[in-house]
Motif scaffolding. Structure first.
Motif, PDB file in Angstrom:
ATOM      1  N   VAL A   1      58.746  57.413   0.229  1.00  0.00           N
ATOM      2  CA  VAL A   1      59.554  58.552  -0.192  1.00  0.00           C
ATOM      3  C   VAL A   1      60.441  58.963   0.972  1.00  0.00           C
ATOM      4  O   VAL A   1      59.973  59.112   2.102  1.00  0.00           O
ATOM      5  CB  VAL A   1      58.670  59.725  -0.640  1.00  0.00           C
ATOM      6  N   ILE A   2      61.726  59.147   0.700  1.00  0.00           N
ATOM      7  CA  ILE A   2      62.682  59.524   1.732  1.00  0.00           C
ATOM      8  C   ILE A   2      62.670  61.038   1.906  1.00  0.00           C
ATOM      9  O   ILE A   2      62.738  61.792   0.935  1.00  0.00           O
ATOM     10  CB  ILE A   2      64.091  59.041   1.369  1.00  0.00           C
ATOM     11  N   GLY A   3      62.596  61.487   3.153  1.00  0.00           N
ATOM     12  CA  GLY A   3      62.613  62.923   3.431  1.00  0.00           C
ATOM     13  C   GLY A   3      61.310  63.379   4.035  1.00  0.00           C
ATOM     14  O   GLY A   3      60.264  62.739   3.913  1.00  0.00           O
ATOM     15  N   ARG A   4      61.369  64.522   4.692  1.00  0.00           N
ATOM     16  CA  ARG A   4      60.207  65.077   5.378  1.00  0.00           C
ATOM     17  C   ARG A   4      59.781  66.393   4.725  1.00  0.00           C
ATOM     18  O   ARG A   4      60.448  66.944   3.864  1.00  0.00           O
ATOM     19  CB  ARG A   4      60.532  65.319   6.853  1.00  0.00           C
ATOM     20  N   ASN A   5      58.616  66.888   5.197  1.00  0.00           N
ATOM     21  CA  ASN A   5      58.105  68.203   4.786  1.00  0.00           C
ATOM     22  C   ASN A   5      57.935  68.327   3.280  1.00  0.00           C
ATOM     23  O   ASN A   5      58.187  69.388   2.699  1.00  0.00           O
ATOM     24  CB  ASN A   5      59.039  69.305   5.303  1.00  0.00           C
ATOM     25  N   GLN A   6      57.512  67.252   2.644  1.00  0.00           N
ATOM     26  CA  GLN A   6      57.220  67.290   1.228  1.00  0.00           C
ATOM     27  C   GLN A   6      55.723  67.457   1.029  1.00  0.00           C
ATOM     28  O   GLN A   6      54.924  66.917   1.793  1.00  0.00           O
ATOM     29  CB  GLN A   6      57.713  66.006   0.559  1.00  0.00           C
TER      30      GLN A   6
ATOM     31  N   LEU B   1      52.077  66.804   0.300  1.00  0.00           N
ATOM     32  CA  LEU B   1      51.448  65.483   0.353  1.00  0.00           C
ATOM     33  C   LEU B   1      50.981  65.022  -1.017  1.00  0.00           C
ATOM     34  O   LEU B   1      51.107  63.842  -1.353  1.00  0.00           O
ATOM     35  CB  LEU B   1      50.276  65.516   1.336  1.00  0.00           C
ATOM     36  N   LEU B   2      50.412  65.915  -1.811  1.00  0.00           N
ATOM     37  CA  LEU B   2      49.945  65.515  -3.128  1.00  0.00           C
ATOM     38  C   LEU B   2      51.106  65.122  -4.029  1.00  0.00           C
ATOM     39  O   LEU B   2      51.032  64.112  -4.741  1.00  0.00           O
ATOM     40  CB  LEU B   2      49.133  66.646  -3.765  1.00  0.00           C
ATOM     41  N   SER B   3      52.182  65.878  -4.000  1.00  0.00           N
ATOM     42  CA  SER B   3      53.362  65.532  -4.814  1.00  0.00           C
ATOM     43  C   SER B   3      53.922  64.175  -4.411  1.00  0.00           C
ATOM     44  O   SER B   3      54.313  63.369  -5.259  1.00  0.00           O
ATOM     45  CB  SER B   3      54.447  66.617  -4.657  1.00  0.00           C
ATOM     46  N   LYS B   4      53.962  63.924  -3.122  1.00  0.00           N
ATOM     47  CA  LYS B   4      54.445  62.644  -2.613  1.00  0.00           C
ATOM     48  C   LYS B   4      53.542  61.503  -3.079  1.00  0.00           C
ATOM     49  O   LYS B   4      54.026  60.453  -3.527  1.00  0.00           O
ATOM     50  CB  LYS B   4      54.492  62.698  -1.088  1.00  0.00           C
ATOM     51  N   ALA B   5      52.223  61.707  -3.000  1.00  0.00           N
ATOM     52  CA  ALA B   5      51.283  60.669  -3.438  1.00  0.00           C
ATOM     53  C   ALA B   5      51.416  60.396  -4.927  1.00  0.00           C
ATOM     54  O   ALA B   5      51.386  59.240  -5.360  1.00  0.00           O
ATOM     55  CB  ALA B   5      49.862  61.093  -3.094  1.00  0.00           C
TER      56      ALA B   5
END
Length: 239
Positions: free
Chosen positions: A82-87, A89-93
Protein backbone atom coordinates in the motif's frame (compact mmCIF):
# COMPACT_ATOMS: atom_id res chain seq x y z
CA UNK A 1 3.31 -8.55 -14.60
CA UNK A 2 -0.25 -9.73 -14.04
CA UNK A 3 -3.08 -8.24 -16.08
CA UNK A 4 -3.95 -5.27 -13.88
CA UNK A 5 -7.34 -4.70 -15.51
CA UNK A 6 -8.24 -8.31 -14.81
CA UNK A 7 -6.98 -7.82 -11.24
CA UNK A 8 -9.20 -4.77 -10.75
CA UNK A 9 -12.20 -6.70 -12.07
CA UNK A 10 -11.43 -9.66 -9.79
CA UNK A 11 -11.12 -7.49 -6.68
CA UNK A 12 -14.37 -5.68 -7.51
CA UNK A 13 -16.16 -8.98 -8.20
CA UNK A 14 -14.99 -10.47 -4.90
CA UNK A 15 -15.59 -7.28 -2.86
CA UNK A 16 -18.34 -5.36 -4.61
CA UNK A 17 -18.49 -2.53 -2.07
CA UNK A 18 -14.86 -1.68 -2.86
CA UNK A 19 -14.55 0.67 -5.84
CA UNK A 20 -11.62 -0.35 -8.03
CA UNK A 21 -10.14 1.02 -11.19
CA UNK A 22 -6.84 0.83 -12.97
CA UNK A 23 -4.74 3.87 -12.19
CA UNK A 24 -2.10 5.25 -14.55
CA UNK A 25 1.31 4.33 -13.23
CA UNK A 26 3.78 1.96 -14.82
CA UNK A 27 6.89 2.12 -12.64
CA UNK A 28 10.43 2.11 -13.97
CA UNK A 29 11.04 -1.28 -12.33
CA UNK A 30 8.07 -2.93 -14.00
CA UNK A 31 5.50 -2.11 -11.32
CA UNK A 32 1.92 -0.98 -11.70
CA UNK A 33 -0.60 0.75 -9.45
CA UNK A 34 -4.19 -0.16 -8.65
CA UNK A 35 -6.59 2.31 -7.06
CA UNK A 36 -9.02 0.85 -4.53
CA UNK A 37 -11.31 3.57 -3.26
CA UNK A 38 -8.97 6.31 -2.03
CA UNK A 39 -6.00 3.93 -1.62
CA UNK A 40 -3.21 3.05 -4.04
CA UNK A 41 -1.71 -0.43 -4.12
CA UNK A 42 1.56 -1.09 -5.92
CA UNK A 43 2.24 -4.47 -7.56
CA UNK A 44 5.76 -5.30 -8.69
CA UNK A 45 6.89 -8.44 -10.49
CA UNK A 46 10.25 -9.91 -9.46
CA UNK A 47 11.70 -12.65 -11.71
CA UNK A 48 13.56 -14.35 -8.86
CA UNK A 49 12.74 -16.43 -5.82
CA UNK A 50 12.44 -14.72 -2.44
CA UNK A 51 15.40 -15.01 -0.05
CA UNK A 52 15.38 -18.38 1.65
CA UNK A 53 14.19 -18.39 5.26
CA UNK A 54 14.12 -21.96 6.61
CA UNK A 55 12.37 -20.83 9.78
CA UNK A 56 9.48 -19.35 7.80
CA UNK A 57 8.79 -22.56 5.90
CA UNK A 58 9.39 -24.75 8.93
CA UNK A 59 6.67 -22.85 10.81
CA UNK A 60 4.36 -23.18 7.82
CA UNK A 61 4.66 -26.97 7.76
CA UNK A 62 2.85 -27.23 11.11
CA UNK A 63 -0.42 -26.68 9.22
CA UNK A 64 0.75 -27.02 5.59
CA UNK A 65 2.90 -30.13 5.03
CA UNK A 66 3.81 -29.21 1.41
CA UNK A 67 5.20 -25.78 2.32
CA UNK A 68 8.85 -26.78 1.93
CA UNK A 69 8.27 -28.33 -1.48
CA UNK A 70 6.46 -25.24 -2.75
CA UNK A 71 9.21 -22.98 -1.42
CA UNK A 72 11.91 -25.01 -3.19
CA UNK A 73 10.08 -24.94 -6.53
CA UNK A 74 9.18 -21.26 -6.90
CA UNK A 75 11.08 -19.07 -9.37
CA UNK A 76 9.48 -15.62 -9.09
CA UNK A 77 7.26 -13.50 -6.88
CA UNK A 78 5.01 -10.45 -6.79
CA UNK A 79 5.49 -7.70 -4.21
CA UNK A 80 2.25 -6.03 -3.07
CA UNK A 81 2.28 -2.89 -0.95
CA UNK A 82 0.00 0.00 0.00
CA UNK A 83 1.39 3.39 -1.00
CA UNK A 84 1.43 6.05 1.72
CA UNK A 85 2.19 6.33 5.40
CA UNK A 86 0.24 6.71 8.66
CA UNK A 87 -2.58 4.45 7.57
CA UNK A 88 -4.46 2.35 10.15
CA UNK A 89 -2.73 -1.03 10.27
CA UNK A 90 -5.91 -3.09 10.24
CA UNK A 91 -7.35 -1.18 7.28
CA UNK A 92 -4.09 -1.64 5.41
CA UNK A 93 -4.05 -5.39 6.17
CA UNK A 94 -7.66 -5.80 5.04
CA UNK A 95 -7.04 -4.03 1.74
CA UNK A 96 -3.81 -5.88 0.94
CA UNK A 97 -5.47 -9.19 1.77
CA UNK A 98 -8.31 -8.46 -0.63
CA UNK A 99 -5.95 -7.44 -3.45
CA UNK A 100 -3.74 -10.49 -2.94
CA UNK A 101 -6.87 -12.66 -3.14
CA UNK A 102 -7.69 -11.02 -6.46
CA UNK A 103 -4.15 -11.66 -7.71
CA UNK A 104 -4.44 -15.36 -6.88
CA UNK A 105 -7.79 -15.46 -8.71
CA UNK A 106 -6.19 -14.05 -11.88
CA UNK A 107 -2.69 -15.57 -11.75
CA UNK A 108 -3.00 -19.38 -11.55
CA UNK A 109 0.79 -19.73 -11.14
CA UNK A 110 0.54 -18.31 -7.61
CA UNK A 111 1.32 -21.12 -5.16
CA UNK A 112 1.80 -19.33 -1.85
CA UNK A 113 1.64 -16.01 -0.02
CA UNK A 114 4.32 -14.78 2.38
CA UNK A 115 2.86 -12.13 4.65
CA UNK A 116 5.24 -9.52 6.10
CA UNK A 117 8.14 -12.03 5.77
CA UNK A 118 6.76 -13.86 8.85
CA UNK A 119 3.84 -16.07 7.78
CA UNK A 120 3.47 -18.40 4.76
CA UNK A 121 0.11 -19.70 3.57
CA UNK A 122 -0.98 -21.80 0.57
CA UNK A 123 -2.59 -19.81 -2.23
CA UNK A 124 -5.78 -21.91 -2.07
CA UNK A 125 -6.33 -21.02 1.59
CA UNK A 126 -5.67 -17.34 0.91
CA UNK A 127 -8.09 -17.36 -2.02
CA UNK A 128 -10.81 -18.74 0.26
CA UNK A 129 -10.16 -16.78 3.47
CA UNK A 130 -9.48 -13.43 1.77
CA UNK A 131 -13.18 -13.16 0.90
CA UNK A 132 -13.57 -12.19 4.58
CA UNK A 133 -11.13 -9.27 4.26
CA UNK A 134 -13.75 -6.69 5.21
CA UNK A 135 -15.81 -8.80 7.60
CA UNK A 136 -16.54 -7.16 10.98
CA UNK A 137 -14.66 -8.05 14.17
CA UNK A 138 -13.90 -10.83 15.01
CA UNK A 139 -14.51 -12.54 11.66
CA UNK A 140 -11.83 -10.98 9.47
CA UNK A 141 -9.09 -13.39 8.31
CA UNK A 142 -6.43 -12.78 10.98
CA UNK A 143 -5.10 -16.39 10.61
CA UNK A 144 -3.63 -15.29 7.28
CA UNK A 145 -1.54 -12.69 9.13
CA UNK A 146 -0.51 -14.40 12.37
CA UNK A 147 0.80 -17.88 13.21
CA UNK A 148 -0.10 -19.44 16.57
CA UNK A 149 2.44 -22.16 17.37
CA UNK A 150 2.33 -24.59 20.34
CA UNK A 151 5.40 -25.51 22.38
CA UNK A 152 6.31 -27.28 25.62
CA UNK A 153 7.20 -25.07 28.57
CA UNK A 154 8.33 -25.48 32.16
CA UNK A 155 4.77 -24.79 33.25
CA UNK A 156 3.36 -27.46 30.93
CA UNK A 157 2.41 -26.22 27.46
CA UNK A 158 2.48 -22.89 25.70
CA UNK A 159 1.72 -21.09 22.46
CA UNK A 160 3.62 -18.29 20.76
CA UNK A 161 2.54 -16.03 17.92
CA UNK A 162 4.47 -14.89 14.88
CA UNK A 163 3.24 -11.87 12.92
CA UNK A 164 1.38 -9.95 15.65
CA UNK A 165 4.34 -7.57 16.03
CA UNK A 166 3.25 -5.78 12.85
CA UNK A 167 0.08 -4.66 14.66
CA UNK A 168 1.09 -4.14 18.32
CA UNK A 169 4.92 -4.29 18.37
CA UNK A 170 5.00 -7.55 20.36
CA UNK A 171 4.14 -11.22 20.05
CA UNK A 172 2.14 -13.28 22.57
CA UNK A 173 3.86 -16.00 24.59
CA UNK A 174 1.20 -17.79 26.64
CA UNK A 175 2.16 -20.52 29.12
CA UNK A 176 -0.29 -22.64 31.08
CA UNK A 177 -0.48 -25.54 33.49
CA UNK A 178 -4.28 -25.65 33.44
CA UNK A 179 -5.56 -25.52 29.88
CA UNK A 180 -5.74 -28.24 27.27
CA UNK A 181 -3.94 -27.55 24.02
CA UNK A 182 -7.17 -26.82 22.14
CA UNK A 183 -8.34 -24.44 24.86
CA UNK A 184 -4.94 -22.73 24.90
CA UNK A 185 -4.90 -22.18 21.13
CA UNK A 186 -8.47 -20.87 21.21
CA UNK A 187 -7.59 -18.41 23.97
CA UNK A 188 -4.47 -17.14 22.19
CA UNK A 189 -6.35 -16.74 18.91
CA UNK A 190 -9.04 -14.76 20.72
CA UNK A 191 -6.39 -12.52 22.26
CA UNK A 192 -4.72 -12.04 18.86
CA UNK A 193 -7.88 -10.80 17.17
CA UNK A 194 -8.73 -8.61 20.19
CA UNK A 195 -5.33 -6.90 20.06
CA UNK A 196 -5.52 -6.42 16.30
CA UNK A 197 -8.90 -4.78 16.72
CA UNK A 198 -8.17 -2.60 19.77
CA UNK A 199 -4.42 -2.04 19.63
CA UNK A 200 -1.84 -2.39 22.39
CA UNK A 201 -4.31 -2.33 25.28
CA UNK A 202 -2.46 -4.90 27.43
CA UNK A 203 -0.08 -3.11 29.81
CA UNK A 204 2.86 -4.53 31.72
CA UNK A 205 1.48 -5.93 34.99
CA UNK A 206 -2.14 -6.17 33.80
CA UNK A 207 -4.36 -9.06 34.83
CA UNK A 208 -7.28 -10.22 32.74
CA UNK A 209 -9.64 -13.19 32.45
CA UNK A 210 -12.70 -14.52 30.72
CA UNK A 211 -14.66 -14.72 33.99
CA UNK A 212 -14.34 -13.91 37.70
CA UNK A 213 -12.37 -17.10 38.42
CA UNK A 214 -9.81 -16.79 35.60
CA UNK A 215 -6.80 -14.58 36.22
CA UNK A 216 -4.09 -14.27 33.59
CA UNK A 217 -0.99 -12.20 34.36
CA UNK A 218 0.76 -10.15 31.67
CA UNK A 219 4.41 -9.11 31.66
CA UNK A 220 6.44 -7.31 29.02
CA UNK A 221 9.56 -9.40 28.40
CA UNK A 222 12.15 -10.31 25.86
CA UNK A 223 11.47 -14.00 25.42
CA UNK A 224 13.91 -16.44 27.00
CA UNK A 225 12.81 -19.18 24.60
CA UNK A 226 12.44 -17.37 21.29
CA UNK A 227 15.61 -15.42 20.56
CA UNK A 228 14.82 -12.52 22.85
CA UNK A 229 11.90 -11.22 20.80
CA UNK A 230 9.59 -8.80 22.67
CA UNK A 231 6.46 -10.58 23.95
CA UNK A 232 3.41 -10.22 26.11
CA UNK A 233 4.26 -13.07 28.51
CA UNK A 234 0.90 -14.42 29.69
CA UNK A 235 0.65 -16.97 32.50
CA UNK A 236 -2.42 -18.37 34.23
CA UNK A 237 -1.00 -19.07 37.68
CA UNK A 238 -0.35 -22.28 39.60
CA UNK A 239 -2.51 -25.41 39.17
Amino acid sequence: MPDMIALAEAVHRRHQKLATKMDVGQGSAGGAVLRCGDQLIAVMSMPASIPQDPGLWSRATTTWPDAGTVAAQHRGHLIVSVIGRNQPLLSKARLMTAVIGGLIATVPECRAVVWDTKVARPASLWLHRSRQSFAPFPDYPFPLWVDVLPFRSQKGIGAVTMGLTAFVDREIQFETSRLTLDALLEKVEGLVVYLIEHGRVLKDGDTFGGDAKERIDVRYKNSDQFNGMPVFLCTDGSP
